[in-house]
Design a protein around this motif. Structure first.
Motif, mmCIF file in Angstrom:
data_model
loop_
_atom_site.group_PDB
_atom_site.id
_atom_site.type_symbol
_atom_site.label_atom_id
_atom_site.label_comp_id
_atom_site.label_asym_id
_atom_site.label_seq_id
_atom_site.Cartn_x
_atom_site.Cartn_y
_atom_site.Cartn_z
ATOM 1 N N GLU A 267 7.925 -0.488 -9.471
ATOM 2 C CA GLU A 267 7.184 0.208 -8.624
ATOM 3 C C GLU A 267 5.758 -0.088 -8.276
ATOM 4 O O GLU A 267 5.435 -0.160 -7.242
ATOM 5 N N GLY A 268 5.363 -0.298 -9.426
ATOM 6 C CA GLY A 268 3.891 -0.685 -9.369
ATOM 7 C C GLY A 268 3.495 -2.081 -8.991
ATOM 8 O O GLY A 268 2.316 -2.322 -8.473
ATOM 9 N N LEU A 269 4.570 -2.900 -8.719
ATOM 10 C CA LEU A 269 4.350 -4.195 -8.205
ATOM 11 C C LEU A 269 4.243 -4.108 -6.879
ATOM 12 O O LEU A 269 3.791 -5.024 -6.037
ATOM 13 N N GLU A 270 4.996 -3.061 -6.184
ATOM 14 C CA GLU A 270 5.181 -3.102 -4.706
ATOM 15 C C GLU A 270 4.048 -3.148 -4.226
ATOM 16 O O GLU A 270 3.916 -3.490 -2.756
ATOM 17 N N GLY A 271 3.127 -2.241 -4.454
ATOM 18 C CA GLY A 271 1.856 -1.942 -3.681
ATOM 19 C C GLY A 271 0.763 -2.946 -4.132
ATOM 20 O O GLY A 271 -0.405 -2.544 -3.507
ATOM 21 N N ARG A 272 0.826 -3.847 -4.693
ATOM 22 C CA ARG A 272 -0.340 -4.597 -5.078
ATOM 23 C C ARG A 272 -0.583 -5.761 -4.120
ATOM 24 O O ARG A 272 -0.924 -6.905 -4.703
ATOM 25 N N GLU A 273 -0.445 -5.826 -3.091
ATOM 26 C CA GLU A 273 -0.523 -7.213 -2.075
ATOM 27 C C GLU A 273 -1.877 -7.682 -1.991
ATOM 28 O O GLU A 273 -2.237 -8.764 -1.971
ATOM 29 N N THR A 274 -2.843 -6.617 -2.105
ATOM 30 C CA THR A 274 -4.347 -7.023 -2.091
ATOM 31 C C THR A 274 -4.741 -7.990 -3.302
ATOM 32 O O THR A 274 -4.547 -7.525 -4.537
ATOM 33 N N GLY A 275 -5.217 -8.939 -3.019
ATOM 34 C CA GLY A 275 -5.679 -9.896 -3.943
ATOM 35 C C GLY A 275 -4.601 -10.808 -4.820
ATOM 36 O O GLY A 275 -4.758 -11.338 -5.723
ATOM 37 N N ARG A 276 -3.321 -10.661 -4.043
ATOM 38 C CA ARG A 276 -2.254 -11.326 -4.764
ATOM 39 C C ARG A 276 -2.265 -12.809 -4.568
ATOM 40 O O ARG A 276 -2.398 -13.313 -3.267
ATOM 41 N N HIS A 277 -1.923 -13.873 -5.568
ATOM 42 C CA HIS A 277 -1.845 -15.264 -5.503
ATOM 43 C C HIS A 277 -0.346 -15.473 -5.495
ATOM 44 O O HIS A 277 0.335 -14.816 -6.337
ATOM 45 N N ARG A 278 0.057 -16.376 -4.836
ATOM 46 C CA ARG A 278 1.588 -16.982 -4.660
ATOM 47 C C ARG A 278 1.290 -18.426 -4.952
ATOM 48 O O ARG A 278 0.852 -19.101 -4.067
ATOM 49 N N VAL A 279 1.934 -18.908 -6.057
ATOM 50 C CA VAL A 279 1.975 -20.300 -6.266
ATOM 51 C C VAL A 279 3.608 -20.807 -6.477
ATOM 52 O O VAL A 279 4.356 -20.210 -7.121
ATOM 53 N N ILE A 280 3.739 -21.730 -5.510
ATOM 54 C CA ILE A 280 5.144 -22.249 -5.527
ATOM 55 C C ILE A 280 5.196 -23.841 -6.156
ATOM 56 O O ILE A 280 4.154 -24.561 -5.764
ATOM 57 N N VAL A 281 5.950 -24.119 -7.384
ATOM 58 C CA VAL A 281 5.828 -25.503 -8.025
ATOM 59 C C VAL A 281 7.034 -25.479 -8.437
ATOM 60 O O VAL A 281 8.117 -24.713 -8.886
#
Length: 436
Positions: A267-281
């Motif tokens: 649940e704590g992860l769902e609201g942390r869009e701000t500042g999120r990095h997404r890396v696909i490798v």
């Protein structure tokens, strides 16, 4: 797109069309439902109101069990090809329904002559190979050694029946693995059962040879502290799991038997869009680049020939030793430290440049448990759990705790003795702990 057309955030669009935000990201990655606009700075996706009809059609086709490659044909291919795909899928569903009807009728006949009272048991039916795969994916996250001796509950896999789903969970406080299965049959209320890791692996070896497996969890005992039982049944073949942390059992009230509340972490992860990095490798490429390193390994993302240094800024060309491609103006993930040469991998990234460190013993098993050619890392910051997931399997999620990167990567053991892992331990105490 009309500039006056309404744009919706990914959350608002997800609610409008009945899809999860994670599903929308997945469909974007696969190219079947691109957002109307992606913020060049934040990477946030925005969808046009006019895309809702396509999204709803996509959701309905997926709910009908159509493979994604066939969905693309129906949505964008020639009409004749779409008809052929739909007819073939309709025939497959008819055969599956006939087989399921025969199995259910057989169980109804069996139940009619049974003398055992089954009202106190909850039951979920899943595919045998699917259950075996799920156990094998989460089992590597079970604690071992001193951690297991201190917290025996962490040496278990949590099996949970809840909200029409069967969930398997394991954690050693530094990584958390969750696999969700959607049973074809679900009866009874919520149950939580602990199964020792060795027992779970043995059950996986049995389940992989079964077409269907009924997971049956006993209801409440007369005394709350007593352990409940669980059994796996496939026709006349049945596997009983002993009660208690040593074998299996319902989570009791004792502190030694309390499994960490993984739901709070997710649940704590769902609201942390701000500042999120997404890396696909490339998943296998990253695993091979991390494996075999003797200490802390750092992952750094930059654009083109830039390198990301400890201050988080992008600098000039680095002096790494091995280039796996992608340095001609593309995005690059650099893997360094642990007494091995630097490896550069092609990557797709949203958000600013970043640098984060991991213990290879924690990260490598998470990569090996994934499915498909690519892996997606969702990173909020260098001291919070990192989500490791596959674009090909949204039902499996792994969380991995990063470590604090110190100077002199070769002195990994000394750093741990000196407390350089305090950031990981502190974050683990906040989330993946045994205090409930």
């Amino acid at each position: 797109m009309d500039d006056t057309e309404e744009l919706l955030s990914i959350g608002a669009f997800a609610r409008r069309v009945g899809l999860a935000p994670s599903a929308l990201r997945f469909y974007d990655d696969c190219g079947v439902l691109r957002p109307a606009r992606v913020d060049a700075v934040t990477g946030y996706r925005h969808y046009a109101a006019g895309q809702a009809a396509r999204a709803v059609r996509l959701r309905r086709l997926r709910a009908a069990g159509l493979p994604l490659v066939d969905v693309a044909v129906v949505l964008d291919g020639p009409r004749d090809a779409a008809r052929d795909v739909l007819r073939a899928h309709l025939e497959r569903t008819r055969r599956t329904a006939d087989e399921a009807r025969a199995v259910v009728e057989g169980f109804l006949r069996e139940a009619a002559g049974a003398v055992e009272r089954r009202g106190a048991w909850a039951r979920a039916r899943v595919g045998g190979a699917e259950l075996a795969s799920a156990i094998r994916q989460v089992a590597p996250a079970v604690a071992a050694g001193a951690a297991r001796e201190e917290f025996p509950v962490l040496g278990c896999v949590l099996l949970e029946l809840i909200d029409g789903e069967l969930r398997l969970v394991a954690t050693d406080r530094y990584r958390l693995a969750v696999r969700v299965l959607r049973p074809t049959v679900f009866e009874g209320g919520m149950r939580q059962v602990l199964i020792a890791a060795e027992t779970a692996r043995s059950l996986a070896e049995w389940a992989v040879r079964q077409v269907f497996v009924d997971v049956e969890c006993e209801g409440e005992r007369e005394r709350e502290a007593e352990m409940a039982g669980v059994r796996l049944r496939s026709g006349a073949d049945c596997r009983e799991v002993p009660a208690g942390v040593g074998g299996g059992g319902r989570s009791g009230d004792g502190a030694a038997e309390r499994f960490p509340d993984y739901g709070l972490v997710l649940e704590g992860l769902e609201g942390r869009e701000t500042g999120r990095h997404r890396v696909i490798v490339d998943r296998v490429g990253l695993r091979d680049a991390v494996a075999g390193r003797a200490g802390v390994v750092s992952l750094a993302v930059a654009v083109g020939d830039g390198d990301v240094h400890g201050d988080g800024d992008v600098h000039g060309d680095g002096d790494g030793d091995r280039d796996m491609g992608g340095r001609e103006g593309g995005q690059v993930l650099e893997v360094a430290g642990g007494g091995r040469e630097t490896v550069r991998l092609r990557a797709v990234r949203t958000g600013p440049g970043l640098r984060i460190a991991f213990d290879p013993a924690v990260l490598v098993p998470a990569l090996e448990a994934g499915v498909g050619p690519d892996v997606l890392l969702e990173i909020a910051s260098a001291d919070q759990p990192v989500v490791v997931r596959s674009a090909d399997q949204g039902s499996f999620t792994t969380l991995v705790m990063p470590v604090r990167e110190c100077a002199a990567d070769e002195r990994f053991d000394a750093r741990r003795a000196d407390g350089c892992d305090d950031g990981m331990a502190e974050a683990a105490a906040r989330g993946l702990n045994t205090d409930g």
